[in-house]
Design a protein around this motif. Structure first.
Motif, PDB file in Angstrom:
ATOM      1  N   ALA A  22      -3.817   1.826  10.071  1.00 53.71           N
ATOM      2  CA  ALA A  22      -2.669   2.096   9.208  1.00 53.71           C
ATOM      3  C   ALA A  22      -2.992   3.320   8.360  1.00 53.71           C
ATOM      4  O   ALA A  22      -4.113   3.477   7.876  1.00 53.71           O
ATOM      5  CB  ALA A  22      -2.388   0.900   8.306  1.00 53.71           C
ATOM      6  N   ALA A  23      -2.038   4.175   8.210  1.00 49.47           N
ATOM      7  CA  ALA A  23      -2.244   5.370   7.397  1.00 49.47           C
ATOM      8  C   ALA A  23      -2.436   4.944   5.944  1.00 49.47           C
ATOM      9  O   ALA A  23      -1.728   4.076   5.440  1.00 49.47           O
ATOM     10  CB  ALA A  23      -1.033   6.286   7.508  1.00 49.47           C
ATOM     11  N   PRO A  24      -3.433   5.512   5.275  1.00 51.11           N
ATOM     12  CA  PRO A  24      -3.658   5.135   3.876  1.00 51.11           C
ATOM     13  C   PRO A  24      -2.498   5.610   3.004  1.00 51.11           C
ATOM     14  O   PRO A  24      -1.919   6.660   3.228  1.00 51.11           O
ATOM     15  CB  PRO A  24      -4.947   5.854   3.507  1.00 51.11           C
ATOM     16  CG  PRO A  24      -5.046   6.983   4.461  1.00 51.11           C
ATOM     17  CD  PRO A  24      -4.363   6.530   5.726  1.00 51.11           C
ATOM     18  N   THR A  25      -2.183   4.809   2.065  1.00 53.17           N
ATOM     19  CA  THR A  25      -1.130   5.193   1.128  1.00 53.17           C
ATOM     20  C   THR A  25      -1.770   5.497  -0.211  1.00 53.17           C
ATOM     21  O   THR A  25      -2.621   4.755  -0.694  1.00 53.17           O
ATOM     22  CB  THR A  25      -0.096   4.060   0.949  1.00 53.17           C
ATOM     23  OG1 THR A  25      -0.778   2.891   0.508  1.00 53.17           O
ATOM     24  CG2 THR A  25       0.626   3.783   2.252  1.00 53.17           C
ATOM     25  N   TYR A  26      -1.387   6.603  -0.750  1.00 52.94           N
ATOM     26  CA  TYR A  26      -1.921   7.035  -2.032  1.00 52.94           C
ATOM     27  C   TYR A  26      -0.787   7.022  -3.038  1.00 52.94           C
ATOM     28  O   TYR A  26       0.143   7.802  -2.936  1.00 52.94           O
ATOM     29  CB  TYR A  26      -2.512   8.444  -1.937  1.00 52.94           C
ATOM     30  CG  TYR A  26      -3.664   8.534  -0.975  1.00 52.94           C
ATOM     31  CD1 TYR A  26      -4.909   8.047  -1.325  1.00 52.94           C
ATOM     32  CD2 TYR A  26      -3.508   9.090   0.284  1.00 52.94           C
ATOM     33  CE1 TYR A  26      -5.976   8.117  -0.454  1.00 52.94           C
ATOM     34  CE2 TYR A  26      -4.561   9.171   1.168  1.00 52.94           C
ATOM     35  CZ  TYR A  26      -5.794   8.683   0.797  1.00 52.94           C
ATOM     36  OH  TYR A  26      -6.842   8.755   1.655  1.00 52.94           O
ATOM     37  N   ALA A  27      -0.882   6.125  -3.939  1.00 46.47           N
ATOM     38  CA  ALA A  27       0.112   6.066  -5.007  1.00 46.47           C
ATOM     39  C   ALA A  27      -0.565   6.579  -6.270  1.00 46.47           C
ATOM     40  O   ALA A  27      -1.439   5.919  -6.833  1.00 46.47           O
ATOM     41  CB  ALA A  27       0.601   4.643  -5.210  1.00 46.47           C
TER      42      ALA A  27
END
Length: 167
Positions: A22-27
């Motif tokens: 899964a593509a990492p999500t950066y919040a």
């Protein structure tokens, strides 16, 4: 033959790992502004500052001055800012921005290395002094001897190309 190629392709496809990433999500964390003030006065001078919950602080004040052109206005600005780096150290920069450019100062900023020799002063009086000109040394016809201090290689012919021979 076609059956063999088809079997090889199926074998490679079956042996391939079936991992799905899964593509990492950066919040990005949004930090709250604790204090913010700005004041613009009638003479076009200003003061402003702000502070955030993660320790960033900045303040600046400026006043208009005559610019560099006919109708251009410029500002003399004094300010400072500080923040906490990833290493936990609080970095503080105090600066002045005016006709001499942006001049930051901080304990963590590099300083220029002092030169060993002073810069010579240029005189504007060219009439009083005789001009000193560089003159090339006279050429010598003797190619075998080089002037003292010069190392000129002599070349000798070898089977392929030339090889330098130093004296």
């Amino acid at each position: 033959m076609k059956l063999f190629v088809l079997a090889a392709v199926l074998a490679v496809a079956a042996a391939a790992p079936s991992r799905s990433y899964a593509a990492p999500t950066y919040a990005p964390k949004v930090y709250q502004i604790l204090k913010q003030e700005a004041e613009l006065r009638d003479d076009q001078s200003y003061d402003s500052h702000f502070e955030t919950e993660n320790g960033i602080y900045a303040s600046e004040s400026g006043r208009p001055v005559e610019g560099y052109g006919d109708d251009e206005e410029s500002y003399d600005v004094n300010g400072q800012f500080s923040y906490t780096g990833d290493d936990g150290v609080v970095y503080k920069v105090v600066y002045v921005a005016n006709g001499n450019g942006f001049q930051p100062q901080g304990a963590h900023l590099p300083t220029p290395v002092p030169t060993e020799y002073p810069t010579p002063e240029a005189s504007d009086d060219d009439d009083d002094e005789e001009e000193e000109r560089y003159e090339a040394p006279e050429e010598e016809d003797d190619d075998d001897e080089a002037p003292a201090g010069y190392y000129q290689p002599q070349y000798e012919r070898v089977i392929v190309g030339y090889r330098p021979r130093y004296q």
